[in-house]
Write a protein that holds these residues in place. Structure first.
Motif, PDB file in Angstrom:
ATOM      1  N   THR A   1      38.168  39.137  40.270  1.00  0.00           N
ATOM      2  CA  THR A   1      37.286  38.333  38.902  1.00  0.00           C
ATOM      3  C   THR A   1      37.983  37.449  39.343  1.00  0.00           C
ATOM      4  N   ARG A   2      38.893  37.055  40.167  1.00  0.00           N
ATOM      5  CA  ARG A   2      39.166  36.397  40.714  1.00  0.00           C
ATOM      6  C   ARG A   2      40.252  36.450  42.199  1.00  0.00           C
TER       7      ARG A   2
ATOM      8  N   TRP B   1      30.911  36.125  29.162  1.00  0.00           N
ATOM      9  CA  TRP B   1      31.062  36.057  31.111  1.00  0.00           C
ATOM     10  C   TRP B   1      29.800  34.554  31.642  1.00  0.00           C
TER      11      TRP B   1
ATOM     12  N   SER C   1      29.231  36.177  42.683  1.00  0.00           N
ATOM     13  CA  SER C   1      29.972  37.002  43.641  1.00  0.00           C
ATOM     14  C   SER C   1      30.310  38.589  43.318  1.00  0.00           C
TER      15      SER C   1
ATOM     16  N   GLU D   1      31.808  40.495  43.808  1.00  0.00           N
ATOM     17  CA  GLU D   1      33.324  40.905  43.174  1.00  0.00           C
ATOM     18  C   GLU D   1      33.174  41.115  42.231  1.00  0.00           C
ATOM     19  N   ARG D   2      32.694  39.765  41.041  1.00  0.00           N
ATOM     20  CA  ARG D   2      33.112  39.370  39.780  1.00  0.00           C
ATOM     21  C   ARG D   2      31.806  40.029  38.941  1.00  0.00           C
TER      22      ARG D   2
ATOM     23  N   ALA E   1      32.899  43.737  39.255  1.00  0.00           N
ATOM     24  CA  ALA E   1      34.195  43.732  37.686  1.00  0.00           C
ATOM     25  C   ALA E   1      33.089  43.612  36.514  1.00  0.00           C
ATOM     26  N   VAL E   2      32.326  42.663  35.948  1.00  0.00           N
ATOM     27  CA  VAL E   2      31.736  42.690  34.505  1.00  0.00           C
ATOM     28  C   VAL E   2      30.641  43.954  34.800  1.00  0.00           C
TER      29      VAL E   2
END
Length: 647
Positions: free
Chosen positions: A378-379, A486, A525, A527-528, A531-532
RNA sequence: GCCUUUGUAGCUCAGAGGUAGAGCACUUCCUUGGUAAGGAAGAGGUCCCGGGUUCAAUUCCCGGCAAAGGCUCCA
């Protein structure tokens, strides 16, 4: 003299002058009185045992009201402070507010360092103090007396807070042996707090200023029933099980390497395939919406970002420039795709008839994040945006916004993200000097966003002052399966870059005009977003997205060949499947497939091999019976179609 | 970056100032089994890195690196 109290249901009751909210509660029922934590009097939250000011509207607040909870938690912070003070004499206190899930207190322990090993002692002391049923007593004090009290305690934090307050508005609250500067309100007494737990400890700068002293922040939570605390802790456990970092490892999606570096995720084959499916999904949707794909390199001349203004704003906190060995030129790792897209727009002249132009790119960008800010996917420091920039005429903004909203909602639907809310961020009403772009254009764009959201039937909240300096925006907040929020998709209007890059088009009047630019990223993104999705689905991805849709399990070696035949049939129907050839019993293969969260297991033994069927078992559901491989393919593709259907 | 905690096998984790442990995974063999763990044997470690204390350090101390929780919530 009597006072009239109007309750939320509209009923009016009459009480003696000086009656408290608690008296009102008692007159209604003993049970209610036992649960009243505080009261809302004419819209202001106050102590339940403070005399009512006269005729008023009154709402009694219990644990079921957010304000009631906040009262309880804030009071709990005082009790925790009392416990800390008695265990660590000389501790000084900063602030101790209620937060979304519990409360914290920032404490200066002096030279001592307090960590998890100290929690048990503090918790024990807290319980002892809470059981004493100490009342919270409010007193008004003069500024001079307040200063005197905390000077004697040599608590410079409270003194600093008092500095900022006016004489006559200062109050103290006392319970047991602890007195604190506090506006209140508080619960009647400590007996309402039945369960307490310190959740974690963290460093926090005094007043959030990293130049000032770092205090120890104790996060904790309390409940009126032990059972509720147990449930809350169980929920935290559940969240841990869904943690994308844990599941990402278990499901072989991604990994990190110390050698490669922090914040730089490595996507494993399964994770990459999953990403690709998301990308293809988006590409297809964008193609349908009139986007064109562009592609730009990972580095660019520093001057590009000087021109865009990003260098000035983010340059010093970014990765440092790369220098060419001979020419000494400076290049930056791409932190944003937009400047590149502006240059693509500029590469040729445009007529108003060409607009809108929609450039899309799955652009990987690199941003320096402080080491402590990094967190799983997430980061991160390198990530891929599903970025696009729309160049349009001012009169097209609304229509474009509506189209982007459609795209965002399409994504949410495909991923079962049904609980969302849209935030419209507009200019500060008072101060308009900090925004770039003409008043007229802002007005138009803000109106366009509000109307677009309304016409699309979005549930929206409007926040003034939250707009970026370069334009208003619309952000989507999604709640996942555990109720956590989120921020995902974002749509932003930009007047700044067209200005800085001197972008133009020729209007029907044959004059040059400035296009409006819209940034948008439905995933945010990749990636984020992944993750979610992992945390929302607990790793049980939607069928269209999941790495492996079916695994074929032979009862014994004899049927491996038949299994491969089935996989071939499924491949022809675009179904991802493989064979578990291991020399294990069927029970074991089923167990492993269940744990891997594979949606379907197809079992082939003597019977199925003989009549050309498969025995279908669904993850988490069990046996679905036998069917022909083609029927199974139909079942899977039917479900996928239903999920991805536009409406 | 700063605070607290953590770093031991591929994974999850135990351990003690004196030759390094478990379960799962992995390899080989036996087993050919019908809807959530078949059996046996074996291989696998720079105990994060660098320094210090010590006869002896993976263990204690110091410094790095990495990870986790937090650093927005305003008496």
């Amino acid at each position: 003299m009597k006072i009239n109290v109007t309750l939320p249901d509209g009923s009016v009751r009459s009480y003696e002058h000086g009656a408290t909210a608690m008296d009102v509660a008692k007159s209604i029922s003993e049970g209610l009185a036992r649960n009243v934590l505080s009261a809302k009097v004419n819209g202001e939250v106050r102590d339940a045992n403070r005399p009512l000011p006269g005729d008023c509207n009154l709402a009694l607040l219990t644990w079921n009201d957010p304000d009631g909870k906040a009262t309880m938690w804030h009071s709990s912070a005082h009790v925790m402070a009392e416990a800390v003070e008695s265990l660590y004499p000389g501790a000084k206190f900063g602030i101790g507010p209620a937060v979304e899930n519990g409360f914290y207190y920032d404490i200066d322990f002096g030279e001592r360092s307090v960590g998890e090993h100290d929690f048990a002692a503090i918790e024990a002391k807290f319980k002892e103090l809470a059981s004493k049923k100490a009342s919270f007593i409010r007193t008004e004090v003069s500024k001079a007396d307040a200063i005197k009290y905390f000077t004697e305690k040599s608590d410079e934090y409270k003194l600093e807070l008092i500095e900022g307050l006016n004489d006559g508005e200062i109050t103290f609250y006392n319970q047991g042996n602890f007195t604190d500067l506090c506006r209140g309100p508080h619960i009647p007494d400590t007996s309402f707090i039945k369960a307490f737990k310190i959740l974690n400890v963290a460093g926090a700068y005094w007043r959030g200023d990293e130049k000032r002293k770092q205090l120890t922040r104790l996060y904790a939570i309390t409940f009126p029933k032990q059972k509720e605390l147990d449930e809350y802790l169980a929920m935290l456990e559940e969240a841990k099980k869904r943690d994308h970092r844990k599941l990402g490892k278990e499901l072989d999606l991604f990994t990190f390497s110390e050698k490669v570096g922090p914040g730089l995720p490595l996507w494993l084959p399964k994770g990459t395939a999953l990403r690709e499916r998301l990308v293809n999904f988006m590409k297809k949707a964008q193609e349908d919406s009139g986007y064109v794909q562009v592609s730009t390199p990972h580095i660019a001349h520093k001057d590009l970002y000087v021109c865009s203004g990003h260098y000035e704003k983010y340059g010093k906190d970014s990765f440092q420039p790369i220098h060419t060995p001979h020419e000494g030129e400076e290049f930056l790792l791409k932190p944003m795709n937009c400047p590149h897209h502006c240059e693509i727009y500029k590469s040729r002249p445009h007529s108003y008839k060409d607009l809108p132009i929609r450039y899309a790119e799955f652009g990987t960008v690199y941003r320096y994040e402080q080491s402590g800010e990094l967190h799983g996917l997430t980061r991160v420091r390198g990530f891929t945006q599903d970025d696009a920039h729309l160049f349009c005429r001012p009169d097209q903004v609304k229509e474009e916004f509506k189209k982007v909203i459609d795209l965002v909602l399409l994504v949410f639907r495909a991923l079962d993200l049904t609980d969302y809310e849209a935030q419209v961020s507009l200019r500060d009403k008072e101060d308009r000097s900090k925004y770039i772009g003409s008043d007229e254009n802002w007005e138009k764009a803000e109106q366009a966003i509000i109307e677009a959201a309304a016409e699309k039937g979005l549930r929206t909240v409007v926040e003034y002052g939250e707009a970026a300096f370069y334009g208003p925006k619309l952000d989507f907040m999604v709640k996942d399966a555990l109720g956590r929020k989120w921020q995902l998709g974002t749509i932003q209007v930009d007047y700044n870059l067209p200005e800085r890059f001197d972008l133009e088009y020729v209007g029907s009047d044959n004059l040059k005009h400035r296009p409006v630019m819209i940034h948008r990223a439905p995933f945010g993104s990749l990636e984020r977003f992944v993750a979610v999705v992992i945390e929302h689905t607990a790793g049980r991805f939607p069928l269209w997205l999941t790495p492996e849709q079916a695994i074929v399990l032979p009862i014994s070696d004899k049927f491996v060949g038949a299994c491969h035949d089935v996989v071939r049939v499924l491949k022809n129907s675009d179904i991802r499947a493989s064979v578990d050839e291991r020399n294990e019993k069927i029970g074991r293969k089923i167990r492993d497939a269940e744990l891997a969260k594979t949606p379907f297991m197809l079992i082939i033994g003597e019977k199925e091999a003989a009549d050309g069927t498969v025995s279908v078992r669904e993850h988490g559901q069990g046996d679905l019976g036998t069917m022909a491989p083609a029927s199974f393919a139909e079942l899977v593709n039917g479900r996928i179609k239903a999920q991805l259907a536009a409406h």
